[in-house]
Design a protein around this motif. Structure first.
Motif, PDB file in Angstrom:
ATOM      1  N   PRO A  85     -70.818  72.275  28.566  1.00 15.75           N
ATOM      2  CA  PRO A  85     -70.170  72.864  27.389  1.00 15.75           C
ATOM      3  C   PRO A  85     -69.059  73.844  27.775  1.00 15.75           C
ATOM      4  CG  PRO A  85     -72.371  73.770  27.687  1.00 15.75           C
ATOM      5  CD  PRO A  85     -72.211  72.680  28.693  1.00 15.75           C
ATOM      6  N   LEU A  86     -67.869  73.549  27.322  1.00 11.41           N
ATOM      7  CA  LEU A  86     -66.740  74.438  27.591  1.00 11.41           C
ATOM      8  C   LEU A  86     -66.493  75.381  26.425  1.00 11.41           C
ATOM      9  CD1 LEU A  86     -64.308  71.994  29.371  1.00 11.41           C
ATOM     10  CD2 LEU A  86     -65.811  73.702  30.374  1.00 11.41           C
ATOM     11  N   GLY A  87     -66.933  75.031  25.256  1.00  5.16           N
ATOM     12  CA  GLY A  87     -66.842  75.915  24.098  1.00  5.16           C
ATOM     13  C   GLY A  87     -65.471  75.961  23.479  1.00  5.16           C
ATOM     14  N   TYR A  88     -65.450  76.344  22.211  1.00  3.63           N
ATOM     15  CA  TYR A  88     -64.206  76.443  21.459  1.00  3.63           C
ATOM     16  C   TYR A  88     -64.088  77.781  20.747  1.00  3.63           C
ATOM     17  CZ  TYR A  88     -64.251  71.471  22.245  1.00  3.63           C
ATOM     18  OH  TYR A  88     -64.279  70.247  22.848  1.00  3.63           O
ATOM     19  N   ASN A  89     -65.009  78.659  20.997  1.00  8.26           N
ATOM     20  CA  ASN A  89     -65.076  79.899  20.264  1.00  8.26           C
ATOM     21  C   ASN A  89     -65.303  81.056  21.224  1.00  8.26           C
ATOM     22  OD1 ASN A  89     -64.829  80.691  17.575  1.00  8.26           O
ATOM     23  ND2 ASN A  89     -66.486  79.337  16.933  1.00  8.26           N
ATOM     24  N   THR A  90     -65.728  82.167  20.702  1.00 10.15           N
ATOM     25  CA  THR A  90     -66.066  83.317  21.537  1.00 10.15           C
ATOM     26  C   THR A  90     -67.566  83.569  21.450  1.00 10.15           C
ATOM     27  OG1 THR A  90     -65.619  84.806  19.699  1.00 10.15           O
ATOM     28  CG2 THR A  90     -63.816  84.396  21.252  1.00 10.15           C
ATOM     29  N   ASN A  91     -68.033  84.453  22.270  1.00 11.61           N
ATOM     30  CA  ASN A  91     -69.435  84.852  22.333  1.00 11.61           C
ATOM     31  C   ASN A  91     -70.337  83.669  22.643  1.00 11.61           C
ATOM     32  OD1 ASN A  91     -68.603  87.463  21.867  1.00 11.61           O
ATOM     33  ND2 ASN A  91     -68.754  87.235  19.661  1.00 11.61           N
ATOM     34  N   GLU A  92     -71.413  83.486  21.871  1.00 13.56           N
ATOM     35  CA  GLU A  92     -72.398  82.471  22.237  1.00 13.56           C
ATOM     36  C   GLU A  92     -71.861  81.045  22.151  1.00 13.56           C
ATOM     37  OE1 GLU A  92     -72.953  83.125  17.854  1.00 13.56           O
ATOM     38  OE2 GLU A  92     -72.711  84.440  19.559  1.00 13.56           O
ATOM     39  N   GLU A  93     -70.724  80.827  21.506  1.00 11.38           N
ATOM     40  CA  GLU A  93     -70.129  79.500  21.418  1.00 11.38           C
ATOM     41  C   GLU A  93     -68.957  79.342  22.386  1.00 11.38           C
ATOM     42  OE1 GLU A  93     -69.165  78.866  17.337  1.00 11.38           O
ATOM     43  OE2 GLU A  93     -71.216  79.190  16.677  1.00 11.38           O
ATOM     44  N   GLY A  94     -68.831  80.247  23.339  1.00 15.14           N
ATOM     45  CA  GLY A  94     -67.681  80.258  24.221  1.00 15.14           C
ATOM     46  C   GLY A  94     -67.748  79.296  25.385  1.00 15.14           C
ATOM     47  N   GLY A  95     -68.926  78.801  25.730  1.00 18.61           N
ATOM     48  CA  GLY A  95     -69.043  77.855  26.813  1.00 18.61           C
ATOM     49  C   GLY A  95     -69.247  78.511  28.169  1.00 18.61           C
ATOM     50  N   VAL A  96     -69.390  77.669  29.174  1.00 15.45           N
ATOM     51  CA  VAL A  96     -69.753  78.089  30.526  1.00 15.45           C
ATOM     52  C   VAL A  96     -68.708  79.006  31.156  1.00 15.45           C
ATOM     53  CG1 VAL A  96     -70.192  77.239  32.853  1.00 15.45           C
ATOM     54  CG2 VAL A  96     -71.175  76.052  30.911  1.00 15.45           C
ATOM     55  N   LEU A  97     -67.446  78.634  31.115  1.00 12.23           N
ATOM     56  CA  LEU A  97     -66.408  79.440  31.772  1.00 12.23           C
ATOM     57  C   LEU A  97     -66.210  80.776  31.066  1.00 12.23           C
ATOM     58  CD1 LEU A  97     -63.855  76.627  32.633  1.00 12.23           C
ATOM     59  CD2 LEU A  97     -65.487  77.754  34.156  1.00 12.23           C
ATOM     60  N   TYR A  98     -66.260  80.766  29.749  1.00 15.19           N
ATOM     61  CA  TYR A  98     -66.175  82.014  29.004  1.00 15.19           C
ATOM     62  C   TYR A  98     -67.339  82.930  29.388  1.00 15.19           C
ATOM     63  CZ  TYR A  98     -66.073  85.315  25.122  1.00 15.19           C
ATOM     64  OH  TYR A  98     -66.032  86.449  24.389  1.00 15.19           O
ATOM     65  N   ALA A  99     -68.541  82.354  29.460  1.00 19.34           N
ATOM     66  CA  ALA A  99     -69.722  83.140  29.802  1.00 19.34           C
ATOM     67  C   ALA A  99     -69.612  83.700  31.223  1.00 19.34           C
ATOM     68  CB  ALA A  99     -70.982  82.286  29.662  1.00 19.34           C
ATOM     69  N   ALA A 100     -69.122  82.906  32.173  1.00 22.61           N
ATOM     70  CA  ALA A 100     -68.996  83.374  33.554  1.00 22.61           C
ATOM     71  C   ALA A 100     -68.026  84.544  33.657  1.00 22.61           C
ATOM     72  CB  ALA A 100     -68.530  82.238  34.458  1.00 22.61           C
ATOM     73  N   ARG A 101     -66.974  84.490  32.880  1.00 21.50           N
ATOM     74  CA  ARG A 101     -65.982  85.555  32.923  1.00 21.50           C
ATOM     75  C   ARG A 101     -66.468  86.830  32.232  1.00 21.50           C
ATOM     76  NH1 ARG A 101     -61.677  83.307  30.162  1.00 21.50           N
ATOM     77  NH2 ARG A 101     -62.142  84.566  28.352  1.00 21.50           N
ATOM     78  N   ASN A 102     -67.343  86.689  31.240  1.00 20.73           N
ATOM     79  CA  ASN A 102     -67.710  87.836  30.418  1.00 20.73           C
ATOM     80  C   ASN A 102     -69.147  88.320  30.566  1.00 20.73           C
ATOM     81  OD1 ASN A 102     -65.233  88.342  28.738  1.00 20.73           O
ATOM     82  ND2 ASN A 102     -65.525  86.157  28.404  1.00 20.73           N
ATOM     83  N   PHE A 103     -70.000  87.566  31.263  1.00 21.12           N
ATOM     84  CA  PHE A 103     -71.394  87.980  31.373  1.00 21.12           C
ATOM     85  C   PHE A 103     -71.517  89.155  32.343  1.00 21.12           C
ATOM     86  CE2 PHE A 103     -75.978  87.399  32.231  1.00 21.12           C
ATOM     87  CZ  PHE A 103     -76.427  87.338  30.920  1.00 21.12           C
ATOM     88  N   ASP A 104     -72.526  89.942  32.153  1.00 24.07           N
ATOM     89  CA  ASP A 104     -72.761  91.167  32.927  1.00 24.07           C
ATOM     90  C   ASP A 104     -72.961  90.855  34.418  1.00 24.07           C
ATOM     91  OD1 ASP A 104     -73.584  93.573  33.982  1.00 24.07           O
ATOM     92  OD2 ASP A 104     -75.045  93.985  32.394  1.00 24.07           O
ATOM     93  N   PRO A 105     -72.048  91.285  35.292  1.00 29.55           N
ATOM     94  CA  PRO A 105     -72.163  90.990  36.727  1.00 29.55           C
ATOM     95  C   PRO A 105     -73.219  91.839  37.437  1.00 29.55           C
ATOM     96  CG  PRO A 105     -70.222  92.319  36.347  1.00 29.55           C
ATOM     97  CD  PRO A 105     -70.804  91.998  34.996  1.00 29.55           C
TER      98      PRO A 105
END
Length: 170
Positions: A85-105
């Motif tokens: 899932p690459l997603g088309y939205n923000t937050n929980e619908e943002g997809g894998v790359l969005y999550a990797a960039r924004n998830f707590d490191p």
């Protein structure tokens, strides 16, 4: 920082390997020509669970006689596309790359019980939970064919027929 934190992009991405193989055969005689080929193309995606494979084949044959010329071409292919899932939205619908960039490191990948770590402060899914938990595979089949016949009734007057088809299935 839990267990040194996580570089989410490093956990998701990999170097992609590409394979391409072809085999063909051609020949004939004064009146008949033929050509056949088989091909394979495969690529591991840069996201760890993604890939693309394509298999295809082709056969052409043509006959030329004193009054008749006829031929046929057929090609068929199968593709398998595994996507994440690459997603088309923000937050929980943002997809894998969005999550990797924004998830707590600062979080570890998993909790002590083996479940994927979630952030108490973000509305973003764990990137690895998305990568390994949501996948999609698309299988496509396609076959195309044409045939023709041309007959010379007398010099300067020919009759020709063509037929073709295209069949797809996903």
């Amino acid at each position: 920082i839990q267990n040194g934190g996580t570089d989410w992009q490093s956990e998701l991405l990999r170097k992609s390997v590409v394979h391409s193989h072809s085999l063909s055969l051609a020949g004939g005689s004064k009146s008949t020509k033929y050509y056949a080929s088989l091909n394979y193309f495969g690529q591991d995606g840069v996201l760890k669970t993604s890939s693309y494979d394509r298999y295809d084949g082709r056969v052409n044959i043509e006959y030329t006689g004193p009054k008749l010329k006829a031929g046929a071409n057929i090609s068929t292919s199968y593709t398998k596309d595994k996507v994440v899932p690459l997603g088309y939205n923000t937050n929980e619908e943002g997809g894998v790359l969005y999550a990797a960039r924004n998830f707590d490191p600062t979080l570890a990948i998993k909790n002590e019980d083996g479940s994927y770590q979630r952030s108490d402060f973000l509305n973003v899914d764990n990137p690895l939970a998305l990568l390994y938990g949501k996948t999609s595979t698309t299988n496509n089949y396609r076959t195309l064919g044409t045939a023709f016949a041309e007959y010379t009734v007398v010099d300067g007057w020919k009759i020709k027929a063509n037929v073709g088809f295209d069949v797809r299935n996903s």
